[in-house]
Design an enzyme around this catalytic site. Sequence first.
Site, mmCIF file in Angstrom:
data_model
loop_
_atom_site.group_PDB
_atom_site.id
_atom_site.type_symbol
_atom_site.label_atom_id
_atom_site.label_comp_id
_atom_site.label_asym_id
_atom_site.label_seq_id
_atom_site.Cartn_x
_atom_site.Cartn_y
_atom_site.Cartn_z
ATOM 1 N N ALA A 156 4.971 -7.988 12.930
ATOM 2 C CA ALA A 156 4.243 -7.300 11.866
ATOM 3 C C ALA A 156 2.754 -7.332 12.158
ATOM 4 O O ALA A 156 2.325 -7.728 13.248
ATOM 5 C CB ALA A 156 4.560 -7.944 10.516
ATOM 6 N N LEU A 158 0.267 -9.186 11.032
ATOM 7 C CA LEU A 158 -0.443 -10.454 11.150
ATOM 8 C C LEU A 158 0.296 -11.498 11.971
ATOM 9 O O LEU A 158 -0.278 -12.520 12.333
ATOM 10 C CB LEU A 158 -0.739 -11.026 9.754
ATOM 11 C CG LEU A 158 -1.536 -10.124 8.816
ATOM 12 C CD1 LEU A 158 -1.758 -10.818 7.483
ATOM 13 C CD2 LEU A 158 -2.866 -9.724 9.433
ATOM 14 N N GLY A 159 1.566 -11.293 12.236
ATOM 15 C CA GLY A 159 2.343 -12.291 12.968
ATOM 16 C C GLY A 159 3.672 -11.744 13.417
ATOM 17 O O GLY A 159 3.962 -10.559 13.243
ATOM 18 N N LYS A 175 7.695 -18.111 11.626
ATOM 19 C CA LYS A 175 6.656 -17.083 11.567
ATOM 20 C C LYS A 175 5.410 -17.614 12.270
ATOM 21 O O LYS A 175 4.868 -18.661 11.891
ATOM 22 C CB LYS A 175 6.369 -16.769 10.097
ATOM 23 C CG LYS A 175 5.496 -15.572 9.835
ATOM 24 C CD LYS A 175 5.479 -15.297 8.332
ATOM 25 C CE LYS A 175 4.522 -14.187 7.984
ATOM 26 N NZ LYS A 175 4.510 -13.943 6.527
ATOM 27 N N ASP A 310 2.365 -6.889 -2.174
ATOM 28 C CA ASP A 310 2.667 -6.146 -0.939
ATOM 29 C C ASP A 310 4.179 -5.968 -0.779
ATOM 30 O O ASP A 310 4.761 -6.404 0.214
ATOM 31 C CB ASP A 310 2.092 -6.912 0.255
ATOM 32 C CG ASP A 310 2.053 -6.071 1.528
ATOM 33 O OD1 ASP A 310 2.064 -4.826 1.416
ATOM 34 O OD2 ASP A 310 2.010 -6.653 2.622
#
Length: 590
Positions: A156, A158-159, A175, A310
Amino acid sequence: MIHSSHGQSSNGQSSDGGSSLNQMRRYDPAAISRYYRLRPWRAVWRTVSIIWQFTGFLLGLKFDDWTGRAKANKYSRAAQLRHILTRLGPTYIKVGQALSTRPDLVRKDFLDELTKLQDQLPPFPTPIAFAIVEQELDRTIEEIYAEISPQPIAAASLGQVYRARLQTGQEVAVKVQRPNLLPTLTLDLYLMRWASRWLAPLLPLNLGHNLSLIVDEFGTKLFEEIDYLNEGRNAEKFAANFAEDPTVKVPSIYWRFSSQHVLTLEWINGFKLTDMQKIRESNLDRDELIEIGVTSGLRQLLEYGFFHADPHPGNLFATPDGKMAFIDFGMMDQLSQEMKETLVDAVVHLINKDYAEVANDFVKLGFLTPDTDIQPIVPALEAVLGNALGQNVRDFNFKTVTDQFASLMYEYPFRLPAQFALIIRSLVTQEGLALSLNPDFRIVDVAYPYVARRLLTGESPALRRRLLEVLFRDGKFQWERLENLIAIARSSDNDFDLLPTAQLGLQYLLSDEGHYLRQQLILALIENDRLHTEEVQRLWNLIKDDIKPARLFNVAIGALTGLSAAGATSLLPSVAALINPPSHQSNSAS
């Protein structure tokens, strides 16, 4: 959840902002501005890069139109846009994620490509990811995990996520945050804030009044999102709120194997809500999934005040047993008790079509300043919201209201409070997700019955007072409105039980707080010197199936148990009034 750090660096930077941005822990626009003012070449180069890439894309679209190749090239142009957003990094990827949930706004060819931004981004190398895990957790991969996937199963903005099994046997998701995120995030936020200052005067009236505040809100949330310890705490708080809800699943956090940049959490077996094939194979009802999603969203806003900001399809999964699993808690927000109550007030006033009070609610929520003259705004609100609701409340949908409400921004001094940017994003995203499951969906099909049940089963004095506002108008009891509330509360819940509500209502009626209601009910029953037997008969026909003698006796006993001697004494005048109703003349005189 909002951290105010203006004027003071929270990361130990020197006053010139010269130390590494990688040390920054909270969003600090003043420190970021100092840092990039001393390095203008970085801001200039980034601006040129952004403009260059989007200009090339827009010129390509125009060229396709001029040469008649728009249809032939539409898929390649959609892929080009996805690649541009991916190259520009996490800030722009998040914009693409938000657009990917709006099938009513974005062409299908673009939508299909933007959907890939949710969890199909290019991963960074696994050796780097494993090195981050070992450094953060201070032990080797082999010491932590019995097995771990050699490649990420999802990547994704951010990670990226690996599937693993702990040495103790539990299946987990690991994650791992992308390295060196802060330089990109801070530079984009700096440029957005700079752009907001010169864009604001170009926007109508107060539409851009607090554009910088909205950027700051977004920046604050981004910094919270890249702190995985904060995300873990959010997950546990969210899980506690929904602990009694069997339809919502939240993964457990394994704190021993988590840090600021690594999060280990329970593995959820599920599939995307947009995977219609899997939904059919699992024999799940898509409308039931929509109801779970919308109801959980309303509970987040109106009951707990702690909401997921989100909720795109990459963060929401359906489980084979029909639950909805939330798996990403980086971007959350908290509403104050006052704001929650004002939101409920706004819903009640909208039901009552009391647009003057709706205008006052907008003042309390920050959409209008306290010194605004609301008198000329009331007719405009009635025109917009009345048309949106129409004759039937089920004709309502969130996009209809936002589209029509936008026109008011040009004519009246409305402004968008920074916190509401996240609320609106959450609501729009959820409705877009519902539209992708069922294009005929209307959010009020679920929202209005939920609000009706909340008002009828109000467990707090504040909610019971709001129910009175719905049931009384101009001092008269609204029989039809009570019928509608009960009917609507049942419309999406065949198991809706009126008896617990009746017990709460009876307790309230018999309490000191219910003195006014007792008087109003008596006056309503004998209004115009006649007993309103028709209305009573209609209500009876509506509720008689719920009224079993044994249960009714238990309800009465339960209500009377909480009645004090003083409360019983206070009932006598009301009972006497019902036995000997006042004459029409005496009513008029009072």
